[in-house]
Structures are given as structure tokens and as C-alpha cells.
Scaffold this motif. Structure first.
Motif, short mmCIF file in Angstrom:
data_model
loop_
_atom_site.label_atom_id
_atom_site.label_comp_id
_atom_site.label_asym_id
_atom_site.label_seq_id
_atom_site.Cartn_x
_atom_site.Cartn_y
_atom_site.Cartn_z
N LEU A 21 -7.24 -50.19 -29.76
CA LEU A 21 -6.55 -48.91 -29.91
C LEU A 21 -5.08 -49.16 -29.55
CD1 LEU A 21 -9.08 -46.53 -28.07
CD2 LEU A 21 -9.07 -47.25 -30.47
N LEU A 22 -4.17 -48.57 -30.33
CA LEU A 22 -2.74 -48.76 -30.08
C LEU A 22 -2.04 -47.42 -29.82
CD1 LEU A 22 -3.68 -51.17 -32.25
CD2 LEU A 22 -1.26 -51.74 -32.06
N PRO A 23 -2.23 -46.86 -28.60
CA PRO A 23 -1.55 -45.60 -28.29
C PRO A 23 -0.03 -45.77 -28.28
CG PRO A 23 -2.58 -46.53 -26.33
CD PRO A 23 -3.06 -47.34 -27.49
N VAL A 24 0.68 -44.74 -28.71
CA VAL A 24 2.15 -44.77 -28.81
C VAL A 24 2.73 -43.66 -27.93
CG1 VAL A 24 4.10 -44.44 -30.38
CG2 VAL A 24 2.09 -45.71 -31.16
N SER A 25 3.75 -44.01 -27.15
CA SER A 25 4.47 -43.00 -26.35
C SER A 25 5.52 -42.33 -27.21
CB SER A 25 5.16 -43.65 -25.15
OG SER A 25 4.23 -44.08 -24.21
N TYR A 26 5.09 -41.47 -28.11
CA TYR A 26 6.02 -40.86 -29.04
C TYR A 26 7.08 -40.02 -28.32
CZ TYR A 26 7.87 -37.79 -32.62
OH TYR A 26 8.71 -37.11 -33.43
N SER A 27 8.33 -40.25 -28.67
CA SER A 27 9.52 -39.55 -28.18
C SER A 27 9.85 -39.86 -26.71
CB SER A 27 9.41 -38.02 -28.38
OG SER A 27 8.62 -37.44 -27.35
N GLY A 28 8.97 -40.62 -26.04
CA GLY A 28 9.21 -40.96 -24.63
C GLY A 28 8.15 -40.41 -23.71
N SER A 29 7.24 -39.56 -24.26
CA SER A 29 6.13 -39.02 -23.47
C SER A 29 4.91 -39.92 -23.63
CB SER A 29 5.74 -37.62 -23.97
OG SER A 29 6.71 -36.68 -23.59
N CYS A 30 4.30 -40.28 -22.53
CA CYS A 30 3.08 -41.09 -22.63
C CYS A 30 1.91 -40.18 -22.99
CB CYS A 30 2.80 -41.79 -21.30
SG CYS A 30 4.02 -43.05 -20.90
N PRO A 31 1.03 -40.65 -23.87
CA PRO A 31 -0.21 -39.91 -24.10
C PRO A 31 -1.13 -40.08 -22.88
CG PRO A 31 -0.27 -41.99 -25.29
CD PRO A 31 1.08 -41.91 -24.63
N GLU A 90 10.63 -24.28 -33.09
CA GLU A 90 10.13 -24.39 -31.71
C GLU A 90 10.80 -25.56 -31.03
OE1 GLU A 90 7.73 -22.82 -29.89
OE2 GLU A 90 7.34 -21.33 -31.47
N ARG A 91 11.11 -25.42 -29.77
CA ARG A 91 11.65 -26.56 -29.00
C ARG A 91 10.48 -27.33 -28.38
NH1 ARG A 91 13.05 -23.35 -23.64
NH2 ARG A 91 11.04 -22.37 -23.80
N PRO A 92 10.72 -28.54 -27.90
CA PRO A 92 9.62 -29.31 -27.29
C PRO A 92 9.31 -28.81 -25.88
CG PRO A 92 11.66 -30.58 -27.20
CD PRO A 92 11.96 -29.33 -27.97
N LEU A 93 8.12 -29.10 -25.40
CA LEU A 93 7.80 -28.85 -23.99
C LEU A 93 8.65 -29.76 -23.13
CD1 LEU A 93 3.90 -28.62 -23.81
CD2 LEU A 93 5.57 -26.78 -23.42
N LEU A 94 9.04 -29.28 -21.96
CA LEU A 94 9.89 -30.10 -21.10
C LEU A 94 9.03 -31.04 -20.24
CD1 LEU A 94 13.04 -30.26 -20.58
CD2 LEU A 94 12.41 -29.41 -18.33
N ASP A 95 8.76 -32.23 -20.76
CA ASP A 95 8.01 -33.23 -20.00
C ASP A 95 8.98 -33.93 -19.05
OD1 ASP A 95 6.67 -35.43 -19.00
OD2 ASP A 95 6.07 -36.23 -20.96
N GLU A 96 8.84 -33.64 -17.75
CA GLU A 96 9.77 -34.17 -16.75
C GLU A 96 9.61 -35.68 -16.55
OE1 GLU A 96 11.86 -32.33 -14.57
OE2 GLU A 96 11.35 -30.31 -15.30
N ARG A 97 8.48 -36.23 -17.04
CA ARG A 97 8.23 -37.66 -16.86
C ARG A 97 8.58 -38.48 -18.10
NH1 ARG A 97 5.73 -38.94 -12.34
NH2 ARG A 97 5.05 -37.21 -11.06
N SER A 98 9.03 -37.81 -19.14
CA SER A 98 9.39 -38.51 -20.38
C SER A 98 10.70 -39.26 -20.21
CB SER A 98 9.53 -37.48 -21.51
OG SER A 98 10.03 -38.08 -22.67
N SER A 99 10.88 -40.32 -21.00
CA SER A 99 12.18 -41.00 -21.01
C SER A 99 13.14 -40.32 -22.01
CB SER A 99 12.00 -42.47 -21.40
OG SER A 99 11.37 -42.54 -22.66
N TRP A 100 12.65 -39.30 -22.72
CA TRP A 100 13.46 -38.54 -23.68
C TRP A 100 14.21 -39.44 -24.67
CZ3 TRP A 100 12.44 -33.74 -24.80
CH2 TRP A 100 11.69 -33.03 -23.85
N HIS A 101 13.45 -40.38 -25.23
CA HIS A 101 14.02 -41.20 -26.31
C HIS A 101 14.45 -40.29 -27.47
CE1 HIS A 101 14.47 -43.93 -29.58
NE2 HIS A 101 13.34 -43.60 -30.15
#
Ligand SMILES: *Cc1c(COP(=O)(O)O)cnc(C)c1O
Length: 402
Positions: A141-151, A304-315
């Protein structure tokens, strides 16, 4: 140079969707590497690798020439090769799937959440069920941290364990990010707490830049040893080869590649890594600021704007339009005003190369693709340029809702 063939990024009025932040200390670090005794295979690779281990907590870090190279080595080291297959989210950059193809394996696509663009355990599970029905048992399985948020990497790891599968975390977007596991403990992206291997990219649009570059992280000693050999022609140098052959001794144990990173790239990467936290904080501040402004009703009718994930790297900062035609119009509207945006991503099954591999349209990926637009987001983005972007979006929304 005539204005016609200048690059957009050279025009002072142009706001790109992403760009590197390189300062004088980065430049000096590269100059020092150039003046040193090694321009490749010198000490800076080790400095960079040690710093990546310290950052993530992973036991081994192997720096390579690109994120794609790191992904390819991951497949080779985990034997996801001829006759095997791996599952990749449909919403990712082509390299995540291509690494399987380089190794002779098949790429199977998982759907993604239509709000976040992330493939979670449930999406991987559906893809596994679909493959098993077709008589295929995927190996990775190859999970991707899309946009900087980890799944939910813990959930994905659990699923992989149930099926005896390996996990390759494509963390190209998420160096500097973290995520919580179910016991609320925090894990650094790239730590490999829930993956056999994790991969970073240091392409200029990514959180830190080394020109081109990437890294493979793992806690598995055997995988690390093999990745080091494969990065450099499949050649091993050990005490054993020296005793057996002589002090000049080395032994090619399998067919490898030249995926080495130069000292110039390592110098830049190492210098940039010292600024990673500052970069991520700047990105988070910009994401907060976008979110505050874009919460106004006039915007919400259109996107819609994105949810504010405080742990994301916000790529990436990705908004989602109510209608696909509006997304397309917004792209052009902003471009005419010298504001760069991008669509991340065209689902993999829509590419000519992957067409006809009986990949069906996936509903979450389709609706995310038709809605998404990445707004300018990088550490050096000035508030006045962010304001110009918000103002242009406001004008766009007024026009389309008038
Ligand atoms: C950038 C990227 C890659 C490839 O990295 P390179 O360093 O450009 O080879 C792989 N996967 C994802 C999700 C990426 O964004």
C-alpha cells in the motif's frame, strides 16, 4: 531576453502557486561545497542524512537524486517487482504509481475522500477487495500525505498487516508535518512508525529544496543496507570485500542504479532543513489567514476552504469549487491577474499511459479533481500578495454570483 519568452517566475508581478525560499546562507552552503574537496560522495550527504534521522526519528535515512528515485528504490528494496502489484491513491503525482511500473509491478488505484483528497484505510480496503475479486493480491500500500496532511497511517498499517502487505509512505508533501495515532501520541511524518519505508522529495515546490533530491527513510536495517547499495550501482563495500579482494575491494551484489545526491544538493538540503520549522510555521500562518478571509459568505457560495489541519506541513492550500466550470473559470481569471494556481491532481487513471489498464473512474477522486484548485502557498508569500489573491477571488465570486 524578450518579454515573450521570459519565465513567469521572472516577472515581478507574477505570484506563483509555489516556489523555493533560498537565502544567502543557503547560497554560502553550496559555495562551500563547491570549494570543498568533494562535489559528490563527500561528508555533506552524511550531515544531511543524520539531520533527517534526527528530524523524523527514523533509524536510517538514505539521500538520493529525487523523490522518484527514493520511491523506485523503496519498491526494489521491498521486492514489489515483477508479478506483484501495489495500491496507490488516484489523487497523487504520477511518480507514486510510476515507481511500481519501473520495478515491473502493477499499479492499482484507490479512491480518495472527496473533501480532503486523501486515501484512507477504507479506500485502500475497497481497492484490496476489488483486486482480490479479480484474482490479484497486492503486495504493498502506498499512502500519500496529500497537501501536507498525513492520512490515518496507523489504520492503513493495520490493514496492511491483516493482509501481509508492505507500506510505502509517500511523504513528498509532508516533511515537517506530524500526525496523531489512536492513543493521541504524535508521530513525525517520515518516522516510519506505521510504514516500512517513507519517502521525501526536495523539489523546489516541496517544503524544503535541494534543487532536485529525495530521501528514503526506514527503521529496517536490511532495507537500508540494500537501498544504500542500489543507490550506487548495487555495489557494496564492506570489511568482507576488503579482506577477500583487497583494500580496493568492492562487490556488485545486484543490479543497481546511480541515484546518488551530489554534495551541492546535500549542502542546500542540509541548510534548508535548519529552516524547516520556520517554513512550516509561515505556511500554517498563511493557511490560517486564508481560512479567516475565505470564511465569508460571499466566498462560501462558490467554494469551500480546507479544514485547518494544525499538523500539516501545508505544502498546498487547496480550495474546492461547488462546480467544475467555476474552478476552470477561476484558474483563467486568476492567471489573467498574474496569480498562479494549479490543479492537484489529474487522477492517475485519466492519464493516457494508465488508460486501458481497466482502471475505472473513482467517484471521490473524480469529484475532488473537478473541484480542486491550489492557491499560492510558500514561505516567502507576502501578505500583500496573499491579499491580492483574496481580492481577485472576491471579484471572481461577485461576478459569478451576480
Ligand atoms: C513531488 C512528488 C513526487 C516526486 O518527487 P521528485 O523529487 O520530483 O521526483 C512523488 N510523489 C509526490 C506525491 C510528489 O508530490
Amino acid at each position: 531576453m524578450s518579454p515573450e519568452n521570459r519565465y513567469d517566475n521572472d516577472r515581478p508581478e507574477w505570484i506563483p502557486y509555489a516556489r523555493q525560499s533560498i537565502d544567502e546562507s543557503d547560497i554560502q552552503a553550496v559555495v562551500q561545497a563547491l570549494r570543498s574537496n568533494y562535489v559528490t560522495q563527500g561528508p555533506r550527504i552524511r550531515w544531511f542524512e543524520d539531520a533527517l534521522k534526527e528530524l523524523t526519528g527514523a533509524r536510517h535515512a538514505i539521500a538520493v537524486s529525487s523523490g522518484t528515485a527514493a520511491l523506485h528504490l523503496s519498491c526494489l528494496c521491498l521486492d514489489v517487482t515483477d508479478g506483484f502489484s501495489g495500491i496507490v491513491p488516484a489523487n497523487t503525482f504520477v511518480a507514486t504509481a510510476n515507481c511500481l511500473r519501473f520495478s515491473g509491478a502493477k499499479a492499482i488505484f484507490a479512491d480518495v475522500d472527496s473533501q480532503s483528497g486523501l486515501a484512507q484505510a477504507e479506500h485502500f480496503n475497497s481497492a484490496i477487495e476489488g483486486s482480490v475479486k479479480n484474482g490479484i493480491k497486492p503486495k504493498a500500500l502506498l499512502p500519500v500525505s496529500y497537501s501536507g496532511s498525513c492520512p490515518d497511517l496507523e489504520g492503513i498499517r493495520k490493514l496492511a498487516d491483516e493482509h501481509d502487505m508492505r507500506v510505502i509512505h509517500d511523504a513528498s508533501h509532508s516533511i515537517g508535518a506530524s500526525y496523531l495515532s489512536s492513543d493521541r501520541s504524535a508521530h513525525r511524518s517520515g518516522s516510519c512508525a506505521h510504514a516500512d519505508v517513507a519517502v521525501f522529495s526536495f523539489h523546489p515546490v516541496k517544503p524544503i529544496c535541494s534543487g532536485e533530491g529525495g530521501a528514503l527513510l526506514t527503521n529496517d536495517q536490511a532495507v537500508a543496507k540494500r537501498a544504500r547499495a542500489l543507490r550506487s550501482h548495487g555495489v557494496e563495500r564492506s570489511e568482507e570485500t576488503v579482506t577477500k579482494i583487497g583494500p580496493w575491494g568492492y562487490d556488485q551484489v545486484e543490479l543497481g542504479l546511480n541515484y546518488r545526491m551530489t554534495e551541492l544538493q546535500a549542502a542546500l538540503g542540509y541548510s534548508q532543513l535548519g529552516k524547516l520549522d520556520e517554513f512550516v510555521q509561515k505556511r500554517l500562518a498563511l493557511a490560517r489567514r486564508y481560512n479567516d478571509f475565505l470564511s465569508q459568505a460571499e466566498f462560501k457560495k462558490v467554494f469551500e476552504r480546507p479544514l485547518l489541519d494544525e499538523r500539516s506541513s501545508w505544502h498546498l492550500y487547496v480550495i474546492r469549487f461547488q462546480e467544475s466550470s467555476l474552478r476552470d473559470k477561476a484558474y483563467h481569471f486568476l492567471k489573467e491577474r498574474d496569480i498562479g494556481t494549479q490543479v492537484h491532481y489529474i487522477p492517475l487513471y485519466r492519464h493516457s499511459y494508465y488508460e486501458g489498464g481497466n482502471h475505472e473512474e473513482l467517484p471521490g477522486s473524480e469529484s475532488f479533481y473537478k473541484a480542486c484548485l491550489s492557491l499560492p502557498m510558500y514561505p516567502a508569500l507576502e501578505e500583500k500578495d496573499q491579499d491580492r489573491t483574496i481580492e481577485a477571488l472576491k471579484l471572481f465570486c461577485e461576478r459569478v454570483t451576480a
